[in-house]
Every structure is written in structure tokens, then in C-alpha cells.
Design a protein around this motif. Structure first.
Motif, mmCIF file in Angstrom:
data_model
loop_
_atom_site.group_PDB
_atom_site.id
_atom_site.type_symbol
_atom_site.label_atom_id
_atom_site.label_comp_id
_atom_site.label_asym_id
_atom_site.label_seq_id
_atom_site.Cartn_x
_atom_site.Cartn_y
_atom_site.Cartn_z
ATOM 1 N N UNK A 87 0.779 -1.236 0.000
ATOM 2 C CA UNK A 87 0.000 0.000 0.000
ATOM 3 C C UNK A 87 0.805 1.279 0.000
ATOM 4 N N UNK A 88 1.991 1.242 -0.616
ATOM 5 C CA UNK A 88 2.781 2.479 -0.689
ATOM 6 C C UNK A 88 2.336 3.296 -1.905
ATOM 7 N N UNK A 89 2.722 4.566 -1.918
ATOM 8 C CA UNK A 89 2.355 5.424 -3.052
ATOM 9 C C UNK A 89 3.448 5.323 -4.125
ATOM 10 N N UNK A 91 3.706 6.266 -7.184
ATOM 11 C CA UNK A 91 4.009 7.415 -8.042
ATOM 12 C C UNK A 91 4.687 8.550 -7.281
ATOM 13 N N UNK A 92 4.865 8.375 -5.966
ATOM 14 C CA UNK A 92 5.527 9.414 -5.179
ATOM 15 C C UNK A 92 6.912 8.918 -4.762
ATOM 16 N N UNK A 96 8.598 11.574 -0.055
ATOM 17 C CA UNK A 96 7.198 12.003 0.040
ATOM 18 C C UNK A 96 6.361 10.969 0.781
ATOM 19 N N UNK A 99 7.148 11.417 4.407
ATOM 20 C CA UNK A 99 6.565 12.662 4.902
ATOM 21 C C UNK A 99 5.064 12.485 5.128
ATOM 22 N N UNK A 100 4.413 11.788 4.199
ATOM 23 C CA UNK A 100 2.983 11.536 4.353
ATOM 24 C C UNK A 100 2.713 10.677 5.582
ATOM 25 N N UNK A 102 4.047 10.949 8.348
ATOM 26 C CA UNK A 102 3.993 11.845 9.505
ATOM 27 C C UNK A 102 2.808 12.796 9.434
ATOM 28 N N UNK A 103 1.823 12.465 8.596
ATOM 29 C CA UNK A 103 0.662 13.332 8.416
ATOM 30 C C UNK A 103 -0.274 13.394 9.631
ATOM 31 N N UNK A 134 7.686 3.155 -7.037
ATOM 32 C CA UNK A 134 7.337 2.047 -7.933
ATOM 33 C C UNK A 134 8.535 1.495 -8.700
ATOM 34 N N UNK A 148 7.038 4.193 6.609
ATOM 35 C CA UNK A 148 5.904 5.117 6.617
ATOM 36 C C UNK A 148 5.048 4.900 7.870
ATOM 37 N N UNK B 163 2.431 20.083 2.508
ATOM 38 C CA UNK B 163 1.923 18.831 3.066
ATOM 39 C C UNK B 163 0.529 18.530 2.528
ATOM 40 N N UNK B 166 0.676 17.450 -1.080
ATOM 41 C CA UNK B 166 1.151 16.065 -1.192
ATOM 42 C C UNK B 166 0.030 15.098 -0.828
ATOM 43 N N UNK B 169 -2.124 14.640 -3.806
ATOM 44 C CA UNK B 169 -1.544 13.709 -4.779
ATOM 45 C C UNK B 169 -1.614 12.275 -4.271
ATOM 46 N N UNK B 173 -3.122 8.950 -6.135
ATOM 47 C CA UNK B 173 -2.380 7.711 -6.397
ATOM 48 C C UNK B 173 -3.125 6.507 -5.834
ATOM 49 N N UNK B 174 -3.611 6.592 -4.598
ATOM 50 C CA UNK B 174 -4.217 5.428 -3.955
ATOM 51 C C UNK B 174 -5.080 5.858 -2.763
ATOM 52 N N UNK B 177 -4.809 3.616 0.464
ATOM 53 C CA UNK B 177 -3.573 3.805 1.220
ATOM 54 C C UNK B 177 -3.551 5.187 1.878
ATOM 55 N N UNK B 180 -4.532 5.257 5.361
ATOM 56 C CA UNK B 180 -3.547 4.699 6.292
ATOM 57 C C UNK B 180 -2.545 5.736 6.788
ATOM 58 N N UNK B 181 -2.478 6.892 6.124
ATOM 59 C CA UNK B 181 -1.594 7.939 6.640
ATOM 60 C C UNK B 181 -2.447 9.102 7.158
#
Lengths: 235, 288
Positions: A87-89, A91-92, A96, A99-100, A102-103, A134, A148, B163, B166, B169, B173-174, B177, B180-181
């Protein structure tokens, strides 16, 4: 502490989880073993709020009720899920993605500290900060996914078959990381098919059979148990 | 050279319209067929503010943008979010959202026809000429282009260097997921839909400073925006900008060298070429 009471999940008429109760303390590794289709992924997804569980169950972390909450609220409460397939991004970039991680509001002021932890555990991620995820290998993507989750400052981390598709060497590496994380006080709920290795690092274990909990107990007892040896450890 | 400059100046406004659509589709997953009507509504608002209130169209963007944001937020939350929740898969949401926004298209078009009738409108703003490399161009076109560059640049920095950008975006992308953040996917989707509406409306305002418009031309711009989005690759802001400039140049070249009546034919010709040879967009990767 994560506590689940009487969780049931049904897909149409098929009951994927039937009255499952369990708990995970901080600083311990709990492994859930089960065959394909036993409901292991369903369990983690239901706790994480990604699929709805039926009424009447209770889920709480450190006393805070989280049943029937959305995934983003559950992450804020302190539960991080490293899903199967990662489940990682894709395309990023690595940076990034981290960083996400830590959202969540709970994680923002710990961002630098957690980033250092991640880069200490996985130095390769520091070197590849600007690479698109990817384009990385399966093992490296798994590191991004774990990194993450660490970034979100969790009290409980859930791992859905982290060894899936990894080489034996990388699997050992990932399991070593889980032990290190446990030492920092994080509680770990691990779902695995690799019974031998996961019981070796776990404190306690539950056996999930057709959606309900069969046996449970200390990992060192389960390893010795005759029935467990037969079903999960190949005799 | 003249054709290229004129085309690029036109492409600036096209880029905003297409970027608006690509954000709405890429992040909120709504194929908004009413995007052309958003654009035309913004043209009329600008026209009305300029004529009756003497508000400078460029400054008018600062009034139209918040209004467009609120309206699009409301449309998403009240009308489209129930469809998103109900959809079992991507294809179902696509069909539902196309039908729903098709309805919004007729509603908006009807309201504008009632309000302004079917005639063509234009107004005179900065209609003096400015000379670049020996050829005179409308100052309004140049100002509109520069404003479009500024808006797109700001948007790009927002999406890549903040932030929240991002997070937007990440949802593109997903979405699963993203939860999950700790991203509130519903809220970010509503924000993205509203943001896309703002960008499109800004495009409309800028377009109206040099373009003659009427209440029923929205569908032509929806088609243009769709063509640009597909040419640039769905959800790809950079691709949309380049594709918009290409379309602007192609249309201008056709109008100048062949016949102005053939611009739409040229647009579709380009579209067919893209669909045949680069269906994933100019910069898209082959999906696996």
C-alpha cells in the motif's frame, strides 16, 4: 494496549470473522497464524477501519473506543497498518511517502526523530530519498511501507504478511526490525503464514481457523504444541 | 512564429480548464461533464461584474474563485459524495458521475440561457495591441496568458511542496492507502473537486477577456478539456499544460492556414491520433 472484543465480519453470507477477541500489549509481539482464507487480513483491515465489521463488537486502544471509525481516525488514535501488498504510493518518492506517514497530528512534532529512526533502520531509504517508489524492488518497497508506518508515531503496529514475496534473507531482516521496534515499546500485531520464524520472535500467538480463534497462548508453548507443529510447522 | 505565439497565448486559458478537469478526475474521481458550464458561468460572472460593477476581470478572479470553491464543494458533498460512497468499483462511479454531471450540465446551461439568452457576448478589456517580435498581439491575450502561467505555477508549487498538496496527490495515487496515513479521503476529495472548479472558473474569467462567448458553448469546452486531459495523460498536471499549448497552436494554425471553420475538426483529428497511437497520453506510461 489494543483490545478487540467479539469482532465478526461477513462478506455476504460468508462469515470471514466470527466473534474474535484478542489483545496486544505495548512492547510485545503477537502473531496470528492461519491458513489462506482463515480471515487474517480481514482481521487487520477491520481493526484498521478499512472494512466494516458487524455491530456489537468493541475495539479500543489505550481505552479509546475505535470501533466503526474511519481509517484516518484510527491512525490518529495510534494504530498503524502495514498492509499486504504494502500500500505504498508508487508514483511518489520515498521522501514524500515518509513525509505523508507523519501526516497524523500526533506524529508531526516527532517527524524528525522518527525520520532518523527510519533511516537508521533502513539506510538504503536515506540514499534513495528522491527515487519513485514504484521503481524499487519488493524488499525496498516493504521498507518504505514499514518506514511510513513508523513515521505515524504509532502505539500499535499491524503487519499483514510482511514476509510475502521476500527472499529468506530479507525476511530475516524484516523480522529483526520487528524485534527492534518491540524494544521501543510499540505493540506489534503480526499476521503471518511463516509460522516458524514468526513464532520465534513473538511473545504470544493466536491460531485463526475459519474465522474464529482456535488455540492461543505463549509463543514458546505453541511452538512445542503437537497440533500446532502438525498444522503449521510441517510435523 | 505568429501562429505559435497566438496559439500559446490561447493555450494558457485552455491549460487552466484542462488542469481543473484533470484534478477533479484524478483526485476526486469524478469525470465532470459540466466543466464547460463552470467555465461559461465564470465568463458571464466576469462580464456582469465588469459591465455593472466596473470590476477589473483579473481582480474579479479573487471574487469568483471563493464562490466557485464553495459551489463546487457543495456540489461534491451533496450530490457526488453519495455516488462515491455507493459505488462498488471504479467503473460504476465513472458511469454514475458522468450521468450526474451530465444532468448538472443541462441545469447550468438552462439557467444561463434563461438569464442571458442565446446571443453572443463580449466586452472590451485591454483591447490595445502589444508588439512582440514585430507582430502585434492583443494586450488582453497576453495578460490572460501571464495570469494563467502564474495560477498554474502556484498550483504546481502547492501540489508538490506543501503537506496538504502532497496529501492531494496521495489520494490521486491510492485512496485506500491515503486513509492509512491519516488522510481524510472524503474531505481531500471534496477539496480537490472544489479546487479543480476554481481553476476552471479562473480559466473562464481569463478567456472572457478576449473571447466571444454564449450560454450554450460549454459543451465545446468540455470536449476540448477532455481532449487535452487524455492527450496529457489523466491526472497529469504537467501533461495537461503541454497538451493545452499543443491544442492552442493546432487550432490557431488550422484557423490561419486552412479555414477558421475547421478548428474543431482539427481538434478531433488530433484527438483521434492520440487515441490511436498514445492512448495513455503523451507522457503516460503503458499501464500494466
Amino acid at each position: 494496549m489494543l483490545r478487540i472484543e467479539n469482532m465478526s465480519v461477513a462478506y455476504g453470507h460468508h462469515r470471514a470473522l466470527d466473534n474474535v477477541s484478542m489483545k496486544v500489549d505495548s512492547g510485545e509481539i503477537v502473531v496470528v497464524l492461519g491458513a489462506n482464507g482463515a480471515g487474517k487480513s480481514t482481521l487487520l483491515k477491520a481493526i484498521g477501519g478499512m472494512i466494516p465489521a458487524g455491530n456489537g463488537f468493541k475495539a479500543s486502544i489505550n481505552g479509546l473506543q475505535i470501533q466503526n471509525k474511519k481509517p484516518h481516525t484510527i491512525v490518529e488514535a495510534g494504530i498503524a497498518l502495514v498492509p499486504e501488498g504494502r500500500g505504498v504510493f508508487g508514483e511518489l518518492s520515498v521522501g514524500e511517502n515518509l513525509k505523508l506517514g507523519a501526516n497524523p497530528k500526533r506524529a508531526r512534532k516527532h517527524e524528525n526523530k522518527n525520520l532518523k529512526t527510519v533511516f537508521d533502520l533502513f539506510p538504503v531509504l536515506a540514499r534513495r530519498k528522491n527515487q519513485l517508489v514504484r521503481t524499487m524492488s519488493g524488499g525496498e518497497q516493504q521498507m518504505v511501507a514499514i518506514g511510513r508506518a513508523i513515521m505515524s508515531q504509532p502505539d500499535i503496529m499491524m503487519f499483514d504478511e510482511p514476509s510475502l514475496g521476500l527472499s529468506p534473507l530479507l525476511t530475516t531482516e524484516v523480522f529483526k526490525v520487528l524485534t527492534l521496534l518491540k524494544k521501543t515499546g510499540v505493540g506489534i500485531l503480526l499476521v503471518e503464514q511463516n509460522a516458524r520464524q514468526s513464532l520465534a520472535i513473538a511473545d504470544r500467538g493466536y491460531l485463526l481457523e475459519n474465522g474464529h480463534i482456535g488455540q492461543s497462548g505463549l509463543a514458546r508453548d505453541l511452538i512445542e504444541d503437537e497440533a500446532v507443529r502438525k498444522a503449521y510447522l510441517g510435523g | 512564429m505568429e501562429i505559435i505565439i497566438t496559439g500559446i497565448l490561447l493555450g494558457g486559458a485552455y491549460a487552466l480548464i484542462a488542469v481543473g478537469l484533470t484534478i477533479q478526475y484524478g483526485v476526486a474521481r469524478i469525470m465532470n461533464l459540466a466543466t464547460g458550464e463552470t467555465l461559461v458561468a465564470s465568463c458571464f460572472c466576469t462580464f456582469w461584474m465588469f459591465n455593472s460593477l466596473k470590476i477589473n476581470p483579473i481582480l474579479g478572479i479573487f471574487l469568483i474563485a471563493p464562490a466557485a470553491f464553495i459551489l463546487n464543494w457543495a456540489i461534491y458533498s451533496l450530490l457526488l459524495l453519495p455516488l462515491v460512497r455507493r459505488a462498488k468499483n471504479k467503473a460504476m462511479l465513472e458511469v454514475d458521475s458522468i450521468l450526474a454531471t451530465f444532468g448538472i450540465l443541462f441545469l447550468l446551461e438552462g439557467l444561463m440561457l434563461v438569464g442571458f439568452g442565446g446571443e453572443y457576448f463580449s466586452y472590451s478589456f485591454l483591447s490595445t495591441s502589444y508588439t512582440i517580435a514585430g507582430t502585434a498581439y492583443g494586450l488582453n491575450r497576453i495578460v490572460a496568458f501571464l495570469a494563467a502561467v502564474l495560477i498554474t505555477g502556484t498550483l504546481y508549487v502547492f501540489l508538490t511542496h506543501t503537506r496538504y498538496g502532497t496529501s492531494v496527490r496521495a489520494v490521486a495515487v491510492d485512496p485506500a492507502a491515503a486513509g492509512l496515513v491519516a488522510i481524510n479521503v472524503d474531505r481531500v476529495s471534496a477539496f480537490a473537486f472544489a479546487l479543480g472548479g476554481v481553476v476552471t472558473a479562473a480559466g473562464g474569467t481569463l478567456l472572457s477577456t478576449f473571447y466571444t462567448f454564449n450560454a450554450s458553448m460549454g459543451v465545446v469546452f468540455t470536449m476540448k478539456a477532455l481532449i487535452i486531459v487524455i492527450m496529457g495523460g489523466v491526472g497529469d498536471v504537467r501533461g495537461a499544460v503541454i497538451a493545452a499549448l499543443i491544442l492552442g497552436i493546432a487550432e490557431t494554425a488550422t484557423a490561419t492556414l486552412i479555414d477558421p471553420g475547421l478548428t474543431i475538426a482539427a481538434t478531433y483529428f488530433l484527438f483521434i491520433l492520440i487515441l490511436l497511437f498514445r492512448p495513455q497520453g503523451l507522457f503516460g506510461r503503458q499501464t500494466t
